[in-house]
Motif scaffolding. Sequence first.
Motif, PDB file in Angstrom:
ATOM      1  N   VAL A 103       0.828  -1.197   0.000  1.00  0.00           N
ATOM      2  CA  VAL A 103       0.000   0.000   0.000  1.00  0.00           C
ATOM      3  C   VAL A 103       0.869   1.256   0.000  1.00  0.00           C
ATOM      4  O   VAL A 103       1.897   1.313   0.682  1.00  0.00           O
ATOM      5  CB  VAL A 103      -0.934   0.023   1.223  1.00  0.00           C
ATOM      6  CG1 VAL A 103      -1.787   1.289   1.240  1.00  0.00           C
ATOM      7  CG2 VAL A 103      -1.810  -1.222   1.239  1.00  0.00           C
ATOM      8  N   VAL A 104       0.464   2.242  -0.793  1.00  0.00           N
ATOM      9  CA  VAL A 104       1.071   3.575  -0.752  1.00  0.00           C
ATOM     10  C   VAL A 104      -0.014   4.553  -0.336  1.00  0.00           C
ATOM     11  O   VAL A 104      -1.019   4.706  -1.035  1.00  0.00           O
ATOM     12  CB  VAL A 104       1.657   3.991  -2.115  1.00  0.00           C
ATOM     13  CG1 VAL A 104       2.241   5.395  -2.029  1.00  0.00           C
ATOM     14  CG2 VAL A 104       2.702   2.999  -2.585  1.00  0.00           C
ATOM     15  N   GLU A 105       0.176   5.191   0.810  1.00  0.00           N
ATOM     16  CA  GLU A 105      -0.752   6.224   1.280  1.00  0.00           C
ATOM     17  C   GLU A 105      -0.228   7.574   0.796  1.00  0.00           C
ATOM     18  O   GLU A 105       0.816   8.060   1.244  1.00  0.00           O
ATOM     19  CB  GLU A 105      -0.838   6.212   2.813  1.00  0.00           C
ATOM     20  CG  GLU A 105      -1.417   4.944   3.398  1.00  0.00           C
ATOM     21  CD  GLU A 105      -2.926   4.851   3.230  1.00  0.00           C
ATOM     22  OE1 GLU A 105      -3.529   5.837   2.757  1.00  0.00           O
ATOM     23  OE2 GLU A 105      -3.497   3.797   3.570  1.00  0.00           O
ATOM     24  N   TRP A 106      -0.955   8.187  -0.159  1.00  0.00           N
ATOM     25  CA  TRP A 106      -0.435   9.391  -0.784  1.00  0.00           C
ATOM     26  C   TRP A 106      -0.347  10.576   0.167  1.00  0.00           C
ATOM     27  O   TRP A 106       0.479  11.465  -0.016  1.00  0.00           O
ATOM     28  CB  TRP A 106      -1.271   9.754  -2.012  1.00  0.00           C
ATOM     29  CG  TRP A 106      -1.046   8.798  -3.143  1.00  0.00           C
ATOM     30  CD1 TRP A 106      -1.936   7.931  -3.685  1.00  0.00           C
ATOM     31  CD2 TRP A 106       0.190   8.582  -3.844  1.00  0.00           C
ATOM     32  NE1 TRP A 106      -1.349   7.195  -4.687  1.00  0.00           N
ATOM     33  CE2 TRP A 106      -0.044   7.570  -4.802  1.00  0.00           C
ATOM     34  CE3 TRP A 106       1.465   9.133  -3.759  1.00  0.00           C
ATOM     35  CZ2 TRP A 106       0.933   7.110  -5.672  1.00  0.00           C
ATOM     36  CZ3 TRP A 106       2.450   8.687  -4.622  1.00  0.00           C
ATOM     37  CH2 TRP A 106       2.189   7.688  -5.556  1.00  0.00           C
ATOM     38  N   LYS A 107      -1.154  10.597   1.217  1.00  0.00           N
ATOM     39  CA  LYS A 107      -1.048  11.687   2.190  1.00  0.00           C
ATOM     40  C   LYS A 107       0.270  11.628   2.949  1.00  0.00           C
ATOM     41  O   LYS A 107       0.688  12.629   3.550  1.00  0.00           O
ATOM     42  CB  LYS A 107      -2.215  11.634   3.177  1.00  0.00           C
ATOM     43  CG  LYS A 107      -2.237  10.398   4.065  1.00  0.00           C
ATOM     44  CD  LYS A 107      -3.451  10.389   4.968  1.00  0.00           C
ATOM     45  CE  LYS A 107      -3.488   9.134   5.847  1.00  0.00           C
ATOM     46  NZ  LYS A 107      -4.691   9.111   6.710  1.00  0.00           N
ATOM     47  N   SER A 108       0.951  10.461   2.904  1.00  0.00           N
ATOM     48  CA  SER A 108       2.261  10.324   3.544  1.00  0.00           C
ATOM     49  C   SER A 108       3.401  10.649   2.588  1.00  0.00           C
ATOM     50  O   SER A 108       4.560  10.683   2.999  1.00  0.00           O
ATOM     51  CB  SER A 108       2.442   8.896   4.070  1.00  0.00           C
ATOM     52  OG  SER A 108       1.481   8.586   5.047  1.00  0.00           O
ATOM     53  N   VAL A 109       3.058  10.859   1.304  1.00  0.00           N
ATOM     54  CA  VAL A 109       4.077  11.126   0.278  1.00  0.00           C
ATOM     55  C   VAL A 109       4.085  12.593  -0.120  1.00  0.00           C
ATOM     56  O   VAL A 109       5.142  13.217  -0.222  1.00  0.00           O
ATOM     57  CB  VAL A 109       3.834  10.233  -0.956  1.00  0.00           C
ATOM     58  CG1 VAL A 109       4.865  10.539  -2.060  1.00  0.00           C
ATOM     59  CG2 VAL A 109       3.890   8.757  -0.578  1.00  0.00           C
ATOM     60  N   TRP A 110       2.890  13.158  -0.358  1.00  0.00           N
ATOM     61  CA  TRP A 110       2.748  14.513  -0.869  1.00  0.00           C
ATOM     62  C   TRP A 110       1.985  15.388   0.124  1.00  0.00           C
ATOM     63  O   TRP A 110       1.233  14.870   0.955  1.00  0.00           O
ATOM     64  CB  TRP A 110       1.951  14.506  -2.181  1.00  0.00           C
ATOM     65  CG  TRP A 110       2.602  13.884  -3.360  1.00  0.00           C
ATOM     66  CD1 TRP A 110       2.286  12.690  -3.929  1.00  0.00           C
ATOM     67  CD2 TRP A 110       3.656  14.436  -4.161  1.00  0.00           C
ATOM     68  NE1 TRP A 110       3.071  12.464  -5.039  1.00  0.00           N
ATOM     69  CE2 TRP A 110       3.926  13.521  -5.194  1.00  0.00           C
ATOM     70  CE3 TRP A 110       4.403  15.616  -4.103  1.00  0.00           C
ATOM     71  CZ2 TRP A 110       4.896  13.740  -6.169  1.00  0.00           C
ATOM     72  CZ3 TRP A 110       5.368  15.838  -5.074  1.00  0.00           C
ATOM     73  CH2 TRP A 110       5.606  14.908  -6.090  1.00  0.00           C
ATOM     74  N   PRO A 111       2.116  16.699   0.002  1.00  0.00           N
ATOM     75  CA  PRO A 111       1.326  17.598   0.859  1.00  0.00           C
ATOM     76  C   PRO A 111      -0.152  17.639   0.488  1.00  0.00           C
ATOM     77  O   PRO A 111      -0.972  18.125   1.251  1.00  0.00           O
ATOM     78  CB  PRO A 111       1.980  18.967   0.642  1.00  0.00           C
ATOM     79  CG  PRO A 111       2.667  18.868  -0.672  1.00  0.00           C
ATOM     80  CD  PRO A 111       3.125  17.441  -0.790  1.00  0.00           C
ATOM     81  N   GLU A 112      -0.520  17.165  -0.702  1.00  0.00           N
ATOM     82  CA  GLU A 112      -1.921  17.030  -1.091  1.00  0.00           C
ATOM     83  C   GLU A 112      -2.059  15.777  -1.952  1.00  0.00           C
ATOM     84  O   GLU A 112      -1.075  15.231  -2.453  1.00  0.00           O
ATOM     85  CB  GLU A 112      -2.434  18.255  -1.842  1.00  0.00           C
ATOM     86  CG  GLU A 112      -1.804  18.469  -3.206  1.00  0.00           C
ATOM     87  CD  GLU A 112      -2.483  19.591  -3.983  1.00  0.00           C
ATOM     88  OE1 GLU A 112      -3.707  19.505  -4.210  1.00  0.00           O
ATOM     89  OE2 GLU A 112      -1.773  20.549  -4.363  1.00  0.00           O
ATOM     90  N   LEU A 113      -3.289  15.316  -2.122  1.00  0.00           N
ATOM     91  CA  LEU A 113      -3.513  14.080  -2.860  1.00  0.00           C
ATOM     92  C   LEU A 113      -3.358  14.292  -4.362  1.00  0.00           C
ATOM     93  O   LEU A 113      -3.754  15.334  -4.894  1.00  0.00           O
ATOM     94  CB  LEU A 113      -4.916  13.541  -2.572  1.00  0.00           C
ATOM     95  CG  LEU A 113      -5.207  13.108  -1.133  1.00  0.00           C
ATOM     96  CD1 LEU A 113      -6.665  12.674  -1.006  1.00  0.00           C
ATOM     97  CD2 LEU A 113      -4.270  11.994  -0.685  1.00  0.00           C
TER      98      LEU A 113
END
Length: 382
Positions: free
Chosen positions: A83-93
Amino acid sequence: MKPPEVLVVGAGIAGLSVAGELQRRGVSVQVVEQAEALRVPTAGIVLHPNALACLDHLRGALDHQGSRIERNVAMDRDGSETVVEWKSVWPELPLAVHRRTLGKLLLSQLDPDTILWSTAPLKLIQEPEGVRVTFNTGDSETYQVVVGADGINSWTRHMVDPDAQPRFTGHTFIRTTVLPVTPSSSAEWRTWRHGPHTFGLMPIGQGRMAVFFQIAASEPLRSELPDPLEVLRNGCGDMPGEVRRFVDSMRLDEQLVTRSAFALTTSRFVAGRVVLIGDAAHAVSPATTQGGGLAVEDAAVLGEEIGAHGCRPEALAAFERRRQARVNAFQAIATQQVTLMEAVAARRVPGPEGLDDSAPIKPPVDASAWYRRLYGPLLAVP
């Protein structure tokens, strides 16, 4: 109306984006496109925050017509998930949208008659004060700057880096978009891996789903498959029931397109008054979901530099300095994407610092840290 100062070759995402950027700064632009009309593939596109920051003028329409993606979920044949949680990668989705929607929005921002359809350059001659261009129509004109935005098989690239050649990534894609029989409100981009094949579904707004089927191959396809739907169904035959049921229920109202994926690295982006942007200058694996984003960044930066320096070689040199370092940094990390996928298939996942042969057999649930590293070069303003 003053004669065009800039010629843009190609009316794809890169060409339409840069034409809009320049016109908003008062620069006169002519776009030429060899196709008869706007031609966009039946596919979705992911716009990560680095791209969205350069499309602020379209934010409202994109949010209305696209779909925000909260996470990626990759299923292996044993049922385990990465799983990749995009809120943990970028400041916005990130936002996913139909490529046709993005193309039409970009086109709608241009002045009337900006694009000459069914038109392509045949000859470029660099002169002290401009570039003399001869077209397939027999006409010729001199421009202060020529922008090559004509894609991975760019004709314009021979003027800048004639030795640069696209290289096959080892993957061919069958893709389209559909209206699912059972509408989904999920904000997940899901993939299922089975041997050399990967099947994926992604919401792109307006009730549609992007569908892709990735095939590992030693050689690129030289033409469209005669029956891509049969290849898709056969390839998904051993996948989980939810995949087979979705494929069997698909009602195709758009073409199934088959494309082999290529990457490209050039030694330079500029030669005199000719500049390359988008896939004509650099192309990355579709797995990075950054091809369109890098093209949009290119357009924004070129617009800024021409706005600051005028349509002069100094503007193009400044563009190249800004873009080459950023693109090279991302491409260096993006080459590890294939290694990541192979590692996942082998039941071991690299940590954020790279591969580790001693890693546990079962992958971690969350691969967000690795993706933060992948997209790290793109977190800063272009």
